[in-house]
Motif scaffolding. Sequence first.
Motif, PDB file in Angstrom:
ATOM      1  N   LYS A  97       9.709  12.823 -12.204  1.00  0.00           N
ATOM      2  CA  LYS A  97       8.723  13.420 -13.101  1.00  0.00           C
ATOM      3  C   LYS A  97       7.692  12.354 -13.448  1.00  0.00           C
ATOM      4  O   LYS A  97       8.027  11.231 -13.812  1.00  0.00           O
ATOM      5  CB  LYS A  97       9.404  13.929 -14.372  1.00  0.00           C
ATOM      6  N   GLY A  98       6.424  12.696 -13.266  1.00  0.00           N
ATOM      7  CA  GLY A  98       5.355  11.724 -13.485  1.00  0.00           C
ATOM      8  C   GLY A  98       4.655  11.396 -12.182  1.00  0.00           C
ATOM      9  O   GLY A  98       4.561  12.222 -11.274  1.00  0.00           O
ATOM     10  N   LYS A  99       4.173  10.151 -12.048  1.00  0.00           N
ATOM     11  CA  LYS A  99       3.346   9.765 -10.912  1.00  0.00           C
ATOM     12  C   LYS A  99       4.190   9.456  -9.678  1.00  0.00           C
ATOM     13  O   LYS A  99       5.219   8.776  -9.750  1.00  0.00           O
ATOM     14  CB  LYS A  99       2.488   8.551 -11.259  1.00  0.00           C
ATOM     15  N   ASN A 100       3.707   9.960  -8.519  1.00  0.00           N
ATOM     16  CA  ASN A 100       4.324   9.724  -7.219  1.00  0.00           C
ATOM     17  C   ASN A 100       3.214   9.531  -6.196  1.00  0.00           C
ATOM     18  O   ASN A 100       2.037   9.798  -6.473  1.00  0.00           O
ATOM     19  CB  ASN A 100       5.193  10.914  -6.802  1.00  0.00           C
ATOM     20  N   VAL A 101       3.577   9.075  -5.017  1.00  0.00           N
ATOM     21  CA  VAL A 101       2.569   8.878  -3.978  1.00  0.00           C
ATOM     22  C   VAL A 101       3.149   9.155  -2.595  1.00  0.00           C
ATOM     23  O   VAL A 101       4.308   8.825  -2.312  1.00  0.00           O
ATOM     24  CB  VAL A 101       1.970   7.450  -4.028  1.00  0.00           C
ATOM     25  N   ILE A 102       2.337   9.776  -1.751  1.00  0.00           N
ATOM     26  CA  ILE A 102       2.611   9.859  -0.310  1.00  0.00           C
ATOM     27  C   ILE A 102       1.581   8.973   0.372  1.00  0.00           C
ATOM     28  O   ILE A 102       0.367   9.118   0.142  1.00  0.00           O
ATOM     29  CB  ILE A 102       2.502  11.303   0.217  1.00  0.00           C
TER      30      ILE A 102
ATOM     31  N   VAL B 174       4.344  20.371  11.236  1.00  0.00           N
ATOM     32  CA  VAL B 174       5.753  19.991  11.332  1.00  0.00           C
ATOM     33  C   VAL B 174       6.375  20.058   9.939  1.00  0.00           C
ATOM     34  O   VAL B 174       5.813  19.536   8.973  1.00  0.00           O
ATOM     35  CB  VAL B 174       5.897  18.564  11.900  1.00  0.00           C
ATOM     36  N   ASN B 175       7.524  20.698   9.840  1.00  0.00           N
ATOM     37  CA  ASN B 175       8.266  20.749   8.578  1.00  0.00           C
ATOM     38  C   ASN B 175       9.506  19.878   8.680  1.00  0.00           C
ATOM     39  O   ASN B 175      10.303  20.032   9.609  1.00  0.00           O
ATOM     40  CB  ASN B 175       8.680  22.186   8.251  1.00  0.00           C
ATOM     41  N   GLU B 176       9.651  18.963   7.739  1.00  0.00           N
ATOM     42  CA  GLU B 176      10.812  18.077   7.731  1.00  0.00           C
ATOM     43  C   GLU B 176      11.453  18.114   6.352  1.00  0.00           C
ATOM     44  O   GLU B 176      10.806  17.806   5.346  1.00  0.00           O
ATOM     45  CB  GLU B 176      10.407  16.657   8.102  1.00  0.00           C
ATOM     46  N   GLU B 177      12.731  18.504   6.316  1.00  0.00           N
ATOM     47  CA  GLU B 177      13.437  18.591   5.034  1.00  0.00           C
ATOM     48  C   GLU B 177      13.707  17.189   4.498  1.00  0.00           C
ATOM     49  O   GLU B 177      14.131  16.293   5.232  1.00  0.00           O
ATOM     50  CB  GLU B 177      14.752  19.350   5.198  1.00  0.00           C
ATOM     51  N   LEU B 178      13.457  17.020   3.206  1.00  0.00           N
ATOM     52  CA  LEU B 178      13.662  15.716   2.582  1.00  0.00           C
ATOM     53  C   LEU B 178      15.129  15.506   2.242  1.00  0.00           C
ATOM     54  O   LEU B 178      15.822  16.425   1.786  1.00  0.00           O
ATOM     55  CB  LEU B 178      12.808  15.599   1.317  1.00  0.00           C
ATOM     56  N   SER B 179      15.580  14.280   2.432  1.00  0.00           N
ATOM     57  CA  SER B 179      16.963  13.925   2.128  1.00  0.00           C
ATOM     58  C   SER B 179      17.160  13.826   0.615  1.00  0.00           C
ATOM     59  O   SER B 179      16.200  13.761  -0.165  1.00  0.00           O
ATOM     60  CB  SER B 179      17.300  12.581   2.774  1.00  0.00           C
TER      61      SER B 179
ATOM     62  N   GLY C  55       7.384   4.800  -1.181  1.00  0.00           N
ATOM     63  CA  GLY C  55       7.852   3.608  -0.497  1.00  0.00           C
ATOM     64  C   GLY C  55       8.957   3.828   0.514  1.00  0.00           C
ATOM     65  O   GLY C  55       9.338   2.895   1.233  1.00  0.00           O
ATOM     66  N   ILE C  56       9.505   5.033   0.607  1.00  0.00           N
ATOM     67  CA  ILE C  56      10.591   5.324   1.554  1.00  0.00           C
ATOM     68  C   ILE C  56       9.985   5.942   2.818  1.00  0.00           C
ATOM     69  O   ILE C  56       9.264   6.943   2.748  1.00  0.00           O
ATOM     70  CB  ILE C  56      11.623   6.291   0.941  1.00  0.00           C
ATOM     71  N   LYS C  57      10.296   5.350   3.967  1.00  0.00           N
ATOM     72  CA  LYS C  57       9.749   5.884   5.213  1.00  0.00           C
ATOM     73  C   LYS C  57      10.401   7.216   5.555  1.00  0.00           C
ATOM     74  O   LYS C  57      11.637   7.326   5.624  1.00  0.00           O
ATOM     75  CB  LYS C  57       9.945   4.909   6.375  1.00  0.00           C
ATOM     76  N   ILE C  58       9.566   8.209   5.801  1.00  0.00           N
ATOM     77  CA  ILE C  58      10.042   9.553   6.145  1.00  0.00           C
ATOM     78  C   ILE C  58       9.751   9.872   7.603  1.00  0.00           C
ATOM     79  O   ILE C  58      10.557  10.512   8.280  1.00  0.00           O
ATOM     80  CB  ILE C  58       9.357  10.620   5.253  1.00  0.00           C
ATOM     81  N   VAL C  59       8.607   9.430   8.090  1.00  0.00           N
ATOM     82  CA  VAL C  59       8.139   9.816   9.428  1.00  0.00           C
ATOM     83  C   VAL C  59       7.709   8.572  10.191  1.00  0.00           C
ATOM     84  O   VAL C  59       7.029   7.700   9.649  1.00  0.00           O
ATOM     85  CB  VAL C  59       6.943  10.796   9.340  1.00  0.00           C
TER      86      VAL C  59
ATOM     87  N   TRP D 120       0.820  -1.221   0.000  1.00  0.00           N
ATOM     88  CA  TRP D 120       0.000   0.000   0.000  1.00  0.00           C
ATOM     89  C   TRP D 120       0.848   1.264   0.000  1.00  0.00           C
ATOM     90  O   TRP D 120       0.359   2.347  -0.320  1.00  0.00           O
ATOM     91  CB  TRP D 120      -0.938  -0.003   1.210  1.00  0.00           C
ATOM     92  N   ILE D 121       2.156   1.162   0.328  1.00  0.00           N
ATOM     93  CA  ILE D 121       3.018   2.348   0.365  1.00  0.00           C
ATOM     94  C   ILE D 121       3.676   2.633  -0.994  1.00  0.00           C
ATOM     95  O   ILE D 121       4.339   3.654  -1.158  1.00  0.00           O
ATOM     96  CB  ILE D 121       4.124   2.206   1.436  1.00  0.00           C
ATOM     97  N   SER D 122       3.481   1.753  -1.965  1.00  0.00           N
ATOM     98  CA  SER D 122       4.181   1.900  -3.240  1.00  0.00           C
ATOM     99  C   SER D 122       3.346   2.670  -4.256  1.00  0.00           C
ATOM    100  O   SER D 122       2.121   2.754  -4.153  1.00  0.00           O
ATOM    101  CB  SER D 122       4.542   0.515  -3.806  1.00  0.00           C
TER     102      SER D 122
END
Length: 853
Positions: free
Chosen positions: A217-222, A203-208, A189-193, A122-124
């Motif tokens: 570019k194109g489709k992404n998901v949170i 809360v603001n968290e800078e992305l690595s 798919g990468i755990k951020i929080v 479900w995270i992908s």
Amino acid sequence: MKKSAVSLLILFLFVLYACQESTSQNKVISTGLTAQLRAPAYPLITSDPYFSGWSYANNLYDDQTRHWTGKEFPLVGALRVDGETYRFMGKESLPLHPILETAKTDKWQGQYTFDKPKNDKWISVDFDDTAWKTGAAAFGTPREPNLSTRWQTSDIWVRRSFELSEDLSGKTIFLNYSHDDIFELYINGIKIVDTGYSWKYNVNEELSDEVKAALKKGKNVIAAHCHNRTGGGYVDFGLFEKETDKESFTNTAVQKSVSVLPTQTIYSFECGAVELQVIFTAPLLLDDLELVSRPINYISYQVKSLDGQAHDTQIYLETTPQLAVNSESQAVDFEKIDKKGFAFLKTGTKEQPILKKRGDDIRIDWGYLYLAAKSDKSSVLAFGDYWTAKKEFQSSGSVSATQPDSLPEKMDKAMTVLSYSRDLGKVASDFKTGHVLLGYDDIYSIQYFEKNLKGYWTNDGKTDIFAAFASAEKDYASIMDRCNAFNEQMMADAKKSGGEKYAELCALAYRQSISAHKLVKDEDGTLLFLSKENNSNGCINTVDVTYPSEPLFLLYNNELAKGMLSGIFYYCENGKWKYPFAPHDLGTYPQANGQVYGMENDEYGNKMPVEESGNVLILTAAIAQVDGNADYAAKHWQTLTTWAEFLVEYGVDPENQLCTDDFAGHLAHNANLSIKAVMGVASYGKLAGMLGKNDIAEKYLNIAKGMAAEWQKMADDGDHYRLAFDRPGSWSQKYNLVWDKLLGFNIFDPQIAKTEIAYYLTKQNAYGLPLDSRKTYTKTDWILWTAAMTDNAKDFEAFSDLVYKYADETTSRVPLSDWHETVDGRQVGFKARSVVGGYFMKMLSDKILSEGK
């Protein structure tokens, strides 16, 4: 009188007035008293549950200052020395441009489900979520901000798919999120929080670089999952790009020290070649109810050279209308007022929904915020654009005195600041000083059985906010002296009672406990000191919150102790409460219109009947002990009699019900609750004796003695006493036993307390004594009540020092939580609550016992 004599007299009076006027601006505040405790959060502005600002960071400049709920309560400060600017307070909002807006500005659409996904796919990005529901953000429980989709189960899974038109590598990207409670979030798919048990907003968290590289570019998901353990639940998130041309105060001062004292928090900084001291003063002197109630705090500053050279120095302070709204989406007004040599910047919502909102995680959105300072040639108070005002100060040492033609009413579109700058000129080896005043006029403070009441400070509406500011300014120097004298005396008294660490704990608890209340009078002039049950359920005047809080107020002003009970008595004596036991609360803050807790049915156990009846009887006896008479009890004798009879019938072996530690669930045969019932019955007997009702006194004191003897038999478990009479091998803190000696009952065998203390010393973990044998969490107010049961100073410090260790080391950076894990020191729940007034139990006990009352 000759003209020359008259002229000399006028000149003398003018000089005298000028000296008085300049005294406050030149007042050097004593900063000799220090404290070493690293607070979980530092109190800055502490007036009432709404006007409440804290620093959650070690250094004042490491984070934005915040309301106790965690929402932004922005205060920014900078010092300019020889053209170089040093930020010493707060943190600028990040200049962010939205890639994916949050629900604050866009009710974005997402897929969601309340059913646990079958696997981790479900995270992908390529997960098929078409079977999930579609809903608009934010997701949460009723009364959460910007809510669109209700979520009232324990778990929710949310996916937000989006298209990017470009690669984000090389840009500074922030994830912005809000959550309540346990929250995990993934980007492609990468755990951020992964928050653990906490709840935070905006809360603001800078992305690595790794995450930015995955954003193609194109489709992404949170994808996010939130588990709501209790209370409110909330999910919202978005992506933002940092704009590069707006930040101003990027250079920080060097913080050298911070000390939390009872009425002040004192910071010291190095700003290049000068020393800056910043003092936050809330003059909560409990012998002066006008000061306690007056909704005005001071931010003072004093600057001197460190190298013996003179340095050109200017100071900048700002706040925003966020202090006067519940949500940044609310429209606001602005007004600048000049009055009798004083300048005011005023802001508040256009809507002004006075006393309309109630609840826990709520901020005030009626009334008006004021930033005020003396008008002189060296100072400017002005409204301005968030970024422009800072750039003006950074470049010239002053904000522009020219007001913009118009100010934006919508903060979520453009933020306006209330700014102050002052040219201190050449700063050398002597301190140059000054201060601003920050105040809040709520117009009406409390709704009390359908009638709106003004704050006590208004003198029944005869005193307006400008008169209050005038008094606050006129008395500035004397108030600073009084605060310093009280700080020194209270710390000395606390150190004598429990040691230096105990004194620093009491200093941290002092303003938190007082400012979790609002002081008003009813239509008959009866004083009402009404608590808000912060970060629990938002109830007003909760009796089992009053009970642990009372030692502070019994110690310093017994009229406030009465004011914490008078509303409860009124509720019961005017036909509004139908039960034969004391109520739990008067409503949900700020609406005190009748109990809300446990009112979904008529089950006694959900209303804490033994708990609350015992609480009020004990506290009424404590009030009489301090007063030296039972006049207050006499006014409510029939009500007290009803509750005493209830405890006689149901108290010695309580049925399955809640007690003040309701988070632990229902418990039958609760041994500590039984002690409370015994103390309640004994309290009634004591009060009867003080009123000359000797037959009643003898009867009820004998009943209490019989109950105590029965208790000892039922609770005995060898080397300790049980949590519940039917649970051998269990144990619990018997903190209610503290009253037996303090109030002179002496109806329990004194060996019981000694046995319990010896046993507790074997049960402590790294961060304190657990509440009981069921869990490893604890309540710090109860630890310090328990500790007050011993006459041995080393034993007392063995308990209190671990509470200090918790406060000093916890990773839960919130206004002092009274509920934490003793294994690792993490907050379990609760923060900013008045119950830390219970830390003063040892001081109260020492005072009463030394007086021999």
